[in-house]
Design an enzyme around this catalytic site. Structure first.
Site, PDB file in Angstrom:
ATOM      1  N   ILE A 103      89.382   5.254  42.842  1.00 27.28           N
ATOM      2  CA  ILE A 103      90.161   5.928  41.809  1.00 27.28           C
ATOM      3  C   ILE A 103      90.053   7.440  41.966  1.00 27.28           C
ATOM      4  O   ILE A 103      88.977   7.950  42.307  1.00 27.28           O
ATOM      5  CB  ILE A 103      89.696   5.477  40.400  1.00 27.28           C
ATOM      6  CG1 ILE A 103      90.593   6.036  39.292  1.00 27.28           C
ATOM      7  CG2 ILE A 103      88.252   5.803  40.135  1.00 27.28           C
ATOM      8  CD1 ILE A 103      90.389   5.334  37.948  1.00 27.28           C
ATOM      9  N   ASP A 105      90.463  10.847  39.791  1.00 28.66           N
ATOM     10  CA  ASP A 105      90.452  11.225  38.389  1.00 28.66           C
ATOM     11  C   ASP A 105      90.748  12.738  38.336  1.00 28.66           C
ATOM     12  O   ASP A 105      91.894  13.159  38.455  1.00 28.66           O
ATOM     13  CB  ASP A 105      89.060  10.843  37.859  1.00 28.66           C
ATOM     14  CG  ASP A 105      88.885  11.031  36.366  1.00 28.66           C
ATOM     15  OD1 ASP A 105      89.874  11.075  35.651  1.00 28.66           O
ATOM     16  OD2 ASP A 105      87.726  11.127  35.920  1.00 28.66           O
ATOM     17  N   SER A 106      89.734  13.580  38.211  1.00 28.94           N
ATOM     18  CA  SER A 106      89.968  15.024  38.263  1.00 28.94           C
ATOM     19  C   SER A 106      90.413  15.457  39.665  1.00 28.94           C
ATOM     20  O   SER A 106      91.068  16.473  39.833  1.00 28.94           O
ATOM     21  CB  SER A 106      88.700  15.797  37.883  1.00 28.94           C
ATOM     22  OG  SER A 106      87.732  15.661  38.895  1.00 28.94           O
ATOM     23  N   GLY A 107      90.025  14.683  40.673  1.00 24.60           N
ATOM     24  CA  GLY A 107      90.351  15.018  42.058  1.00 24.60           C
ATOM     25  C   GLY A 107      89.300  15.897  42.714  1.00 24.60           C
ATOM     26  O   GLY A 107      89.367  16.173  43.909  1.00 24.60           O
ATOM     27  N   LEU A 108      88.301  16.333  41.928  1.00 22.04           N
ATOM     28  CA  LEU A 108      87.322  17.295  42.447  1.00 22.04           C
ATOM     29  C   LEU A 108      86.461  16.695  43.574  1.00 22.04           C
ATOM     30  O   LEU A 108      86.241  17.333  44.606  1.00 22.04           O
ATOM     31  CB  LEU A 108      86.426  17.802  41.313  1.00 22.04           C
ATOM     32  CG  LEU A 108      87.133  18.682  40.273  1.00 22.04           C
ATOM     33  CD1 LEU A 108      86.243  18.936  39.065  1.00 22.04           C
ATOM     34  CD2 LEU A 108      87.557  20.006  40.893  1.00 22.04           C
ATOM     35  N   ASP A 161      83.181   0.415  38.196  1.00 24.53           N
ATOM     36  CA  ASP A 161      82.053   0.074  37.322  1.00 24.53           C
ATOM     37  C   ASP A 161      81.981   0.955  36.094  1.00 24.53           C
ATOM     38  O   ASP A 161      82.608   2.018  36.018  1.00 24.53           O
ATOM     39  CB  ASP A 161      80.740   0.226  38.090  1.00 24.53           C
ATOM     40  CG  ASP A 161      80.376   1.694  38.292  1.00 24.53           C
ATOM     41  OD1 ASP A 161      81.216   2.450  38.811  1.00 24.53           O
ATOM     42  OD2 ASP A 161      79.265   2.102  37.901  1.00 24.53           O
TER      43      ASP A 161
HETATM   44  P1  IMP Z   1      86.820  12.779  40.190  1.00 25.01           P
HETATM   45  O1  IMP Z   1      88.201  12.513  40.753  1.00 25.01           O
HETATM   46  O2  IMP Z   1      86.020  13.772  40.988  1.00 25.01           O
HETATM   47  O3  IMP Z   1      86.886  13.207  38.750  1.00 25.01           O
HETATM   48  O4  IMP Z   1      85.951  11.452  40.193  1.00 25.01           O
HETATM   49  C1  IMP Z   1      86.412  10.224  40.651  1.00 25.01           C
HETATM   50  C2  IMP Z   1      85.290   9.220  40.421  1.00 25.01           C
HETATM   51  O5  IMP Z   1      85.108   9.025  39.019  1.00 25.01           O
HETATM   52  C3  IMP Z   1      85.643   7.838  40.971  1.00 25.01           C
HETATM   53  O6  IMP Z   1      85.232   7.666  42.304  1.00 25.01           O
HETATM   54  C4  IMP Z   1      84.904   6.921  40.032  1.00 25.01           C
HETATM   55  O7  IMP Z   1      83.583   6.728  40.485  1.00 25.01           O
HETATM   56  C5  IMP Z   1      84.816   7.674  38.720  1.00 25.01           C
HETATM   57  N1  IMP Z   1      85.804   7.193  37.713  1.00 25.01           N
HETATM   58  C6  IMP Z   1      86.794   7.896  37.146  1.00 25.01           C
HETATM   59  N2  IMP Z   1      87.498   7.156  36.274  1.00 25.01           N
HETATM   60  C7  IMP Z   1      86.937   5.929  36.287  1.00 25.01           C
HETATM   61  C8  IMP Z   1      87.230   4.697  35.591  1.00 25.01           C
HETATM   62  O8  IMP Z   1      88.161   4.564  34.771  1.00 25.01           O
HETATM   63  N3  IMP Z   1      86.416   3.639  35.893  1.00 25.01           N
HETATM   64  C9  IMP Z   1      85.389   3.720  36.785  1.00 25.01           C
HETATM   65  N4  IMP Z   1      85.089   4.850  37.451  1.00 25.01           N
HETATM   66  C10 IMP Z   1      85.856   5.940  37.208  1.00 25.01           C
END
Ligand code: IMP
Length: 178
Positions: A103, A105-108, A161
């Site tokens: 997934i 999410d923020s993309g960071l 998870d």
């Molecule tokens: P970001 O894109 O850096 O914010 O973080 C992405 C990570 O956040 C992913 O690899 C997941 O581990 C975790 N994550 C974000 N949203 C979810 C969710 O809805 N369920 C489970 N893990 C999530």
């Protein structure tokens, strides 16, 4: 705070159909002479990656490796500074690489990781995510293959998870805070 499982957002059949479609997209984008390295980001993406590569044709030259990363941050907020716990076994120089993530999410996390991998001079570097929480994006990440765009709600199952729980669910479900 405790959590319980909510309704199904993506059923196993819907996921399986989309995984097949993504495999066809990837098959069309590479030639039979290319060697493609799939880099799964542990732990969540392992489930998606193993289903995905098994939908690819036998005569495509596929390699699989995994990385384990964590983003430094406070609580549930990702800082985007990535620490590598487990690195790739070999060099990716001159190779076609597809990073597979559960997934974005923020993309960071992904954007920092892509920066690290780009410095290793791959022939090409693409991103394949099962789920995209596009509303939450803080930094631009070019997603080349995406399974589903989903709303900003926490989901589990099919590798995803909540405190290391519920990865084994066949369907992807919402989580409800109690
Ligand atoms: P970001 O894109 O850096 O914010 O973080 C992405 C990570 O956040 C992913 O690899 C997941 O581990 C975790 N994550 C974000 N949203 C979810 C969710 O809805 N369920 C489970 N893990 C999530």
């Amino acid at each position: 705070m405790s959590y319980k499982l909510g309704e199904v957002i993506l059923s196993r059949d819907t996921i399986a159909r989309r995984v097949k479609e993504i495999a066809s997209e990837i098959t069309n984008d590479y030639s039979k002479n290319d060697s493609v390295l799939f880099v799964g980001i542990l732990t969540g993406a392992a489930f998606f990656l193993t289903d995905l590569v098994r939908e690819l044709p036998e005569d495509l030259d596929i390699k699989v490796d995994f990385m384990s990363v964590a983003s430094y941050g406070s609580g549930t907020k990702s800082s985007g500074v990535v620490r590598i716990f487990h690195d790739l076994k070999g060099s990716i120089e001159g190779k076609h690489v597809i990073v597979v993530e559960d997934i974005v999410d923020s993309g960071l996390t992904l954007s920092h990781l892509l920066g690290i991998l780009q410095q290793r001079n791959p022939a090409s570097l693409k991103v394949c995510v099962l789920l995209d929480k596009y509303e939450r994006r803080k930094t631009e990440v070019k997603v080349d293959y995406c399974g589903f765009r989903i709303p900003d709600k926490f989901v589990v199952g099919y590798g995803l998870d909540c405190a290391n729980q519920w990865r084994h669910l066949k369907d992807i479900k919402y989580v409800i805070e109690e």
